[in-house]
Design a protein around this motif. Structure first.
Motif, PDB file in Angstrom:
ATOM      1  N   LEU A 188     150.502  40.712  14.455  1.00  0.00           N
ATOM      2  CA  LEU A 188     150.285  41.601  13.319  1.00  0.00           C
ATOM      3  C   LEU A 188     149.438  40.928  12.258  1.00  0.00           C
ATOM      4  O   LEU A 188     148.506  41.526  11.711  1.00  0.00           O
ATOM      5  CB  LEU A 188     151.621  42.039  12.731  1.00  0.00           C
ATOM      6  CG  LEU A 188     151.563  43.000  11.557  1.00  0.00           C
ATOM      7  CD1 LEU A 188     150.947  44.327  11.979  1.00  0.00           C
ATOM      8  CD2 LEU A 188     152.941  43.223  10.989  1.00  0.00           C
ATOM      9  N   TYR A 189     149.715  39.669  11.979  1.00  0.00           N
ATOM     10  CA  TYR A 189     148.938  38.914  10.993  1.00  0.00           C
ATOM     11  C   TYR A 189     147.468  38.842  11.409  1.00  0.00           C
ATOM     12  O   TYR A 189     146.569  39.025  10.586  1.00  0.00           O
ATOM     13  CB  TYR A 189     149.542  37.522  10.853  1.00  0.00           C
ATOM     14  CG  TYR A 189     148.729  36.604   9.957  1.00  0.00           C
ATOM     15  CD1 TYR A 189     148.776  36.759   8.575  1.00  0.00           C
ATOM     16  CD2 TYR A 189     147.950  35.589  10.501  1.00  0.00           C
ATOM     17  CE1 TYR A 189     148.024  35.920   7.759  1.00  0.00           C
ATOM     18  CE2 TYR A 189     147.210  34.754   9.683  1.00  0.00           C
ATOM     19  CZ  TYR A 189     147.249  34.919   8.323  1.00  0.00           C
ATOM     20  OH  TYR A 189     146.508  34.095   7.514  1.00  0.00           O
ATOM     21  N   GLN A 190     147.221  38.547  12.684  1.00  0.00           N
ATOM     22  CA  GLN A 190     145.840  38.456  13.151  1.00  0.00           C
ATOM     23  C   GLN A 190     145.125  39.802  13.140  1.00  0.00           C
ATOM     24  O   GLN A 190     143.927  39.874  12.911  1.00  0.00           O
ATOM     25  CB  GLN A 190     145.781  37.846  14.560  1.00  0.00           C
ATOM     26  CG  GLN A 190     145.896  36.369  14.570  1.00  0.00           C
ATOM     27  CD  GLN A 190     144.825  35.689  13.755  1.00  0.00           C
ATOM     28  OE1 GLN A 190     143.664  36.079  13.744  1.00  0.00           O
ATOM     29  NE2 GLN A 190     145.222  34.663  13.034  1.00  0.00           N
ATOM     30  N   SER A 191     145.851  40.866  13.371  1.00  0.00           N
ATOM     31  CA  SER A 191     145.193  42.176  13.389  1.00  0.00           C
ATOM     32  C   SER A 191     144.888  42.676  11.976  1.00  0.00           C
ATOM     33  O   SER A 191     144.053  43.559  11.813  1.00  0.00           O
ATOM     34  CB  SER A 191     146.060  43.201  14.124  1.00  0.00           C
ATOM     35  OG  SER A 191     147.260  43.433  13.409  1.00  0.00           O
ATOM     36  N   GLN A 192     145.550  42.116  10.957  1.00  0.00           N
ATOM     37  CA  GLN A 192     145.284  42.521   9.572  1.00  0.00           C
ATOM     38  C   GLN A 192     144.149  41.727   8.939  1.00  0.00           C
ATOM     39  O   GLN A 192     143.698  42.069   7.865  1.00  0.00           O
ATOM     40  CB  GLN A 192     146.569  42.330   8.724  1.00  0.00           C
ATOM     41  CG  GLN A 192     147.728  43.137   9.188  1.00  0.00           C
ATOM     42  CD  GLN A 192     147.472  44.614   9.076  1.00  0.00           C
ATOM     43  OE1 GLN A 192     146.878  45.072   8.113  1.00  0.00           O
ATOM     44  NE2 GLN A 192     147.916  45.361  10.068  1.00  0.00           N
ATOM     45  N   ARG A 193     143.714  40.687   9.562  1.00  0.00           N
ATOM     46  CA  ARG A 193     142.662  39.822   8.986  1.00  0.00           C
ATOM     47  C   ARG A 193     141.296  40.360   9.242  1.00  0.00           C
ATOM     48  O   ARG A 193     140.890  40.963  10.069  1.00  0.00           O
ATOM     49  CB  ARG A 193     142.771  38.432   9.568  1.00  0.00           C
ATOM     50  CG  ARG A 193     144.073  37.780   9.126  1.00  0.00           C
ATOM     51  CD  ARG A 193     144.141  36.398   9.506  1.00  0.00           C
ATOM     52  NE  ARG A 193     143.249  35.751   8.538  1.00  0.00           N
ATOM     53  CZ  ARG A 193     142.875  34.507   8.586  1.00  0.00           C
ATOM     54  NH1 ARG A 193     143.290  33.764   9.537  1.00  0.00           N
ATOM     55  NH2 ARG A 193     142.098  33.968   7.696  1.00  0.00           N
TER      56      ARG A 193
END
Length: 84
Positions: free
Chosen positions: A79-84
């Motif tokens: 999720l963190y990587q997809s929000q960046r």
């Protein structure tokens, strides 16, 4: 099957760690964390893990929530990587 998964994840974590050493950036570090979280999930969800570590098979031991905790860490990394 769990042994195959563990061996494959160890090899994948080694590959990602090698890649991170050559190309240190947040994405490759996230891959390492994601792979380690999946590896810990595979290790703790193995039915033999509590017995090997000296725990009795009870429905309320640490091995009832640890696999889900590691899976949650893996999902948070994605999720963190997809929000960046």
């Amino acid at each position: 099957m769990t042994s195959f998964t563990v061996v494959t994840l160890v090899a994948l974590a080694g590959t990602y760690l090698s890649l991170y050493r050559r190309l240190p950036n947040p994405f490759t570090l996230s891959l390492v964390v994601f792979c380690v979280a999946l590896l810990l999930y595979a290790l703790t969800s193995n039915p033999l893990a509590p017995a090997v570590l000296g725990f009795r098979p009870t429905p309320f031991g640490p091995f009832t929530f640890l696999p889900n905790l590691f899976a949650a860490v893996a999902v948070v990394v994605l999720l963190y990587q997809s929000q960046r």
